[in-house]
Design a protein around this motif. Structure first.
Motif, PDB file in Angstrom:
ATOM      1  N   ASN A 240       1.082  -1.139  -0.041  1.00 16.26           N
ATOM      2  CA  ASN A 240      -0.215  -0.044  -0.385  1.00 16.26           C
ATOM      3  C   ASN A 240       0.944   1.488  -0.144  1.00 16.26           C
ATOM      4  N   GLU A 241       2.242   0.973   0.387  1.00 13.29           N
ATOM      5  CA  GLU A 241       2.824   2.590   0.098  1.00 13.29           C
ATOM      6  C   GLU A 241       2.782   2.804  -1.813  1.00 13.29           C
ATOM      7  N   ARG A 242       3.251   4.481  -1.272  1.00 12.07           N
ATOM      8  CA  ARG A 242       3.408   5.191  -3.076  1.00 12.07           C
ATOM      9  C   ARG A 242       4.473   4.349  -3.464  1.00 12.07           C
ATOM     10  N   HIS A 243       5.409   3.903  -3.386  1.00 11.66           N
ATOM     11  CA  HIS A 243       6.196   3.137  -4.330  1.00 11.66           C
ATOM     12  C   HIS A 243       6.006   2.199  -4.895  1.00 11.66           C
ATOM     13  N   SER A 244       4.963   1.648  -4.633  1.00 13.61           N
ATOM     14  CA  SER A 244       4.256   0.130  -4.450  1.00 13.61           C
ATOM     15  C   SER A 244       3.192   0.234  -5.806  1.00 13.61           C
ATOM     16  N   PRO A 245       2.506  -0.728  -6.835  1.00 12.41           N
ATOM     17  CA  PRO A 245       1.683  -0.166  -7.863  1.00 12.41           C
ATOM     18  C   PRO A 245       0.198  -0.670  -7.537  1.00 12.41           C
ATOM     19  N   ILE A 246      -0.204   0.539  -7.345  1.00 12.10           N
ATOM     20  CA  ILE A 246      -1.697   0.347  -7.056  1.00 12.10           C
ATOM     21  C   ILE A 246      -2.929   0.312  -7.333  1.00 12.10           C
ATOM     22  N   SER A 247      -3.297  -0.712  -8.330  1.00 15.85           N
ATOM     23  CA  SER A 247      -4.673  -1.101  -9.561  1.00 15.85           C
ATOM     24  C   SER A 247      -5.779  -1.049  -9.350  1.00 15.85           C
ATOM     25  N   VAL A 248      -6.921  -0.164  -8.935  1.00 13.50           N
ATOM     26  CA  VAL A 248      -8.389  -0.562  -8.203  1.00 13.50           C
ATOM     27  C   VAL A 248      -9.130  -0.718  -8.592  1.00 13.50           C
ATOM     28  N   TYR A 249     -10.059  -1.969  -8.684  1.00 14.36           N
ATOM     29  CA  TYR A 249     -10.514  -1.880  -9.267  1.00 14.36           C
ATOM     30  C   TYR A 249     -12.249  -2.586  -8.295  1.00 14.36           C
ATOM     31  N   PHE A 557      -3.100   6.155 -21.989  1.00 13.81           N
ATOM     32  CA  PHE A 557      -2.225   6.885 -21.417  1.00 13.81           C
ATOM     33  C   PHE A 557      -2.970   6.998 -20.066  1.00 13.81           C
ATOM     34  N   MET A 558      -3.851   6.245 -19.464  1.00 16.76           N
ATOM     35  CA  MET A 558      -4.227   6.312 -17.621  1.00 16.76           C
ATOM     36  C   MET A 558      -2.687   5.803 -17.095  1.00 16.76           C
ATOM     37  N   TRP A 559      -2.912   4.200 -18.149  1.00 19.78           N
ATOM     38  CA  TRP A 559      -1.957   3.514 -17.175  1.00 19.78           C
ATOM     39  C   TRP A 559      -0.659   3.536 -16.991  1.00 19.78           C
ATOM     40  N   GLY A 560      -0.112   5.172 -18.305  1.00 15.21           N
ATOM     41  CA  GLY A 560       1.264   5.619 -18.459  1.00 15.21           C
ATOM     42  C   GLY A 560       1.226   6.414 -17.773  1.00 15.21           C
ATOM     43  N   HIS A 561      -0.099   7.294 -17.448  1.00 13.66           N
ATOM     44  CA  HIS A 561       0.396   8.837 -16.619  1.00 13.66           C
ATOM     45  C   HIS A 561       1.180   8.155 -14.988  1.00 13.66           C
ATOM     46  N   PRO A 562       1.236   9.779 -14.971  1.00 11.25           N
ATOM     47  CA  PRO A 562       1.812   9.467 -12.948  1.00 11.25           C
ATOM     48  C   PRO A 562       0.260   9.116 -12.680  1.00 11.25           C
ATOM     49  N   GLY A 563       0.138   8.688 -10.985  1.00 10.36           N
ATOM     50  CA  GLY A 563      -0.405   8.223 -10.364  1.00 10.36           C
ATOM     51  C   GLY A 563      -1.575   6.635 -10.053  1.00 10.36           C
ATOM     52  N   LYS A 564      -1.391   6.463  -9.270  1.00  2.47           N
ATOM     53  CA  LYS A 564      -1.816   4.919  -8.927  1.00  2.47           C
ATOM     54  C   LYS A 564      -3.595   5.459 -10.026  1.00  2.47           C
ATOM     55  N   LYS A 565      -4.287   4.201 -10.032  1.00  2.55           N
ATOM     56  CA  LYS A 565      -5.338   4.302 -10.449  1.00  2.55           C
ATOM     57  C   LYS A 565      -6.283   3.303  -9.524  1.00  2.55           C
ATOM     58  N   LEU A 566      -7.442   3.439 -10.587  1.00  6.44           N
ATOM     59  CA  LEU A 566      -9.028   3.123 -10.675  1.00  6.44           C
ATOM     60  C   LEU A 566      -9.771   2.838 -11.420  1.00  6.44           C
ATOM     61  N   LEU A 567     -10.346   1.519 -11.736  1.00  5.54           N
ATOM     62  CA  LEU A 567     -11.282   2.211 -12.837  1.00  5.54           C
ATOM     63  C   LEU A 567     -12.611   0.463 -12.406  1.00  5.54           C
ATOM     64  N   PHE A 568     -13.868   1.446 -12.777  1.00  6.66           N
ATOM     65  CA  PHE A 568     -14.805   0.677 -11.781  1.00  6.66           C
ATOM     66  C   PHE A 568     -15.491   0.134 -12.686  1.00  6.66           C
ATOM     67  N   MET A 569     -16.187  -1.282 -12.203  1.00  5.71           N
ATOM     68  CA  MET A 569     -16.506  -2.608 -12.768  1.00  5.71           C
ATOM     69  C   MET A 569     -17.397  -2.116 -14.720  1.00  5.71           C
TER      70      MET A 569
END
Length: 727
Positions: A240-249, A557-569
């Motif tokens: 859950n830290e900043r340096h880890s990949p966080i991709s949320v469904y 574009f979104m996955w290449g952009h800085p920032g953690k990710k969240l996508l709705f089902m």
């Protein structure tokens, strides 16, 4: 014998201290008396608890009130009541009960003082319905905060919902009412019957601290065990830290996939399918829209009245524990939406809980949300803060979730949120900031931050400074903040016909001006695919081919952009119609290779994001991003570098026109002599036209471009995003 005025008060359920009258008592001469109020009883005998022998019968004095003096005994003793009921009340045979009014106060004075002073961070350990055992007698300890009530009784399936049977003991120091009721057990339904200070009998109230609730439209609380403490997974802090990949469904549990009968799925049915699906697509976390008990399906859980109760829609609470365990088994973190901003005004809920504005502000300028017709918590009240902060800790420590996505933070930060002049009350300094809510959030985040690996995410749509800055630096202390500005700007750009995008180029670049001012998460949430906004697929312009291509390019574009990710089902496979909470996702679309291609792309984007440290390690630091070109508006091309701070790089290139461009000269950093395409959203694998650069290395040439001395010649596919890495 009991004085007539006391008897009348008991029978009329207005006695302020029933424990002084009922049970075993000595009169002024030392003579022992047993008294019981059991409306509907035909006869009551007193039994010796040790021997089971009958000691005496109680005489019915009036309307279910029984009493008698104890023969031949001068010392207190433990006893039971053998009760035979009139036909139609309870069982026909005599039933043996331990007497509620034979038990001393349940909560210690120090516990009540800690609650009243704000020192008890986990008030749920005191309040609600707790399974306890006294000697050989098991039952439930009930406790509720209602400082302005004249009388509070527990009513339920175990006492014919009769408020005369179990009036509670008032602990005056903290405004707490408590009682131990023997023989109540898991699954029993209950509510609180409250008489206000002015004598008004209020609608029956559900327990604010209930650990389970009745299935809507019924509204009773249900006795359930307090979940045991749930230790965090060993790797949660790292995940859950900043340096880890966080991709949320993001998931709405009711409508991800309906149950076999077309109704709500159970937690176990979800556990059997959802974690494997999400993990298979490479997401790192599941985020559940609110799962606390709520009365109305159409609120999607965002108007909750049972903050401590996993909703009965998906079965018993323990099913949620199994769901969390299943997510952990698949390597997924679990986040839940948390709603401390407001609550609905249903009569059985928190509104005027004891006849006064207890949980909410009395002044509607502070205590009522016009947008949602809901009440606003009194964030500055000590007991309300304990209720909310304790709830945040409860979900993390007891249910094992990784953290909370906190809803509607902007509405909490500002006293004038969605209000015109004259409709709000300034703070003590004359400003618009809600200082009490800010203090609550800081306190909550500090407490959550003490739990290893736990995180909070703010849905905050304004430019309030320091949302994800630590509290010691003056921030609110959230770990991450949703980047609503990025979402709005980029979706407006994508909605434009490609021929017009050159005039809106800045919408895709503006977010990088502030991208590292917070620890941002890029959200494509449920809010973007409801209320007439259409699905992600319908937002895209052009014919069907262009809609799919635009969407694939945007996800790249979104996955290449800085920032953690969240996508709705549903958006992972390009759902065509906007989300409908009352039906399941249109899984049949996956029979179409174009929809299946988008799903495959999302899975590969997640895997690239996880496997290439340059795409995630410095998501929140400016050192991880470098523009190659942000000014090629004529061709609607964007290109940038992502770095991991340890020498690795990924080059991201987007072409947002339907025109393929061969030999596009792109400046590159010095060092690598070859680059290789590792992701192409136009690949035929994803349903694209398969224009691109293939697997062959792209050699660096000594030709300047974009302010750099070296470049590579690229083929840019139409409406596509490329990822390239040094070969």
């Amino acid at each position: 014998m009991l004085a007539e005025h006391d008897l009348a008060a008991l029978l009329e359920a207005r006695h302020t201290d029933p424990f002084s009258c009922l049970g075993l008592h000595a009169d002024e001469s030392g003579r022992l008396w047993v008294r019981a109020l059991l409306p509907g009883a035909r006869s009551v005998d007193v039994l010796d608890a040790d021997t089971g022998n009958r000691v005496m019968s109680l005489a019915e004095r009036r309307d279910g009130f029984f009493e008698a003096s104890v023969p031949r005994r001068k010392r207190r003793f433990e006893y039971r009541l053998a009760v035979t009921w009139h036909a139609g009340v309870e069982g026909a045979e005599a039933e043996i009960y331990a007497d509620t009014y034979a038990y001393w106060p349940q909560l210690e004075e120090r516990e009540l003082q800690a609650f009243a002073s704000g020192q008890e961070l986990r008030a749920y350990r005191l309040f609600g319905a707790h399974l306890v055992t006294h000697g050989e007698v098991s039952g439930v300890r009930f406790a509720v905060w209602a400082p302005n009530a004249r009388r509070v009784s527990v009513v339920g399936s175990f006492n014919s919902w009769d408020g005369r049977r179990h009036p509670m003991r008032h602990r005056h120091s903290a405004g707490v009412w408590e009682i131990f009721i023997p023989h109540v057990s898991v699954g029993d339904f209950y509510k609180y019957e409250i008489v206000a200070a002015d004598g008004t009998l209020l609608p029956l109230k559900a327990d604010p601290y209930a650990f389970a609730a009745e299935m809507r439209p019924s509204t009773a609380s249900r006795v359930a065990p307090l979940p045991p403490e749930n230790p965090p997974p060993r790797d949660r802090a790292r995940a859950n830290e900043r340096h880890s990949p966080i991709s949320v469904y993001e998931v709405h549990a009711s409508s991800w996939r309906r149950g076999p009968d077309g109704g709500f799925p159970s937690w176990d049915e979800l556990a059997a399918a959802l974690p494997a699906y999400v993990a298979g697509l490479g997401f790192t976390h599941v985020q559940l829209m609110p799962i606390s008990e709520s009365p109305f399906d159409g609120s999607w859980g965002y108007q909750t009245l049972g903050l401590y109760a996993p909703t009965a829609r998906y079965g018993p609470p323990e099913g949620f524990a199994r769901f969390v365990a299943a997510c952990r088994a698949h390597g997924l973190g679990v986040l839940i939406d948390w709603v401390p901003a407001h609550f609905p005004t249903d009569a059985h809920g928190l509104r005027q809980f004891d006849g006064t504005h207890l949980y909410e502000h009395a002044d509607p300028r502070e205590g009522f949300h016009k947008d949602w017709n809901t009440a606003i918590y009194n964030f500055g009240r000590t007991e309300v803060r304990a209720f909310l902060i304790g709830n945040a800790l409860y979900w993390i420590e007891r249910w094992g979730v990784d953290g909370l996505r906190v809803d509607a933070v902007a509405s909490m930060l500002y006293r004038d949120y969605s209000r015109e002049a004259g409709e709000w009350v300034p703070n003590v300094h004359g400003g618009r900031e809600n200082l009490e809510a800010i203090a609550l959030m800081r306190d909550m985040n500090e407490r959550v931050g003490e739990i290893e690996g736990a995180i909070t995410v703010a849905e905050e749509s304004t430019s309030f400074a320091g949302v994800s800055a630590p509290t010691y630096a003056g921030g609110l202390g959230f770990h991450y903040k949703w980047n609503m500005g990025w979402m709005n700007d980029t979706l407006r750009y994508m909605a434009e016909d490609p021929i017009n995008r050159r005039w809106h180029h800045d919408k895709m670049t503006f977010g990088l001006i502030y991208a590292f001012s917070e620890n941002f998460m890029l959200p494509i949430s449920h809010d973007e695919v409801v209320h007439g906004k259409g699905s992600m697929w319908t937002k895209m312009p052009g014919d069907e081919w262009q809609k799919f291509a635009n969407l694939r390019a945007y996800y790249g574009f979104m996955w290449g952009h800085p920032g953690k990710k969240l996508l709705f089902m549903g958006q992972e496979f390009a759902q065509r119609h906007e989300w409908r909470h009352e039906e399941g996702l249109p899984w049949g679309l996956l029979d179409d290779p174009r929809h299946r291609g988008v799903q495959l792309l999302v899975g590969d984007l997640n895997r690239s994001y996880r496997e290439l440290p340059a795409l995630h390690r410095l998501d929140c630091e400016s050192e991880g991003f470098e523009w190659i070109t942000s000014h090629d508006a004529d061709h609607s091309v964007f290109a940038w570098l992502r770095r991991d701070g340890q020498g690795q790089m990924v080059l991201v290139v987007c072409n947002f026109t339907p025109v393929p461009r061969e030999g596009y000269c792109l400046g590159v950093p010095e060092g690598p002599q070859e680059w290789r395409e590792v992701m192409n959203t136009d690949s035929r694998h994803y349903g694209g036209s398969d224009v691109g650069n293939g697997a062959a290395p792209l050699h660096v040439q000594d030709r300047g471009a974009h302010g750099r001395r070296q470049s590579i010649a690229l083929t840019l596919p139409p409406l596509a995003t490329l990822f390239l890495t040094p070969a």
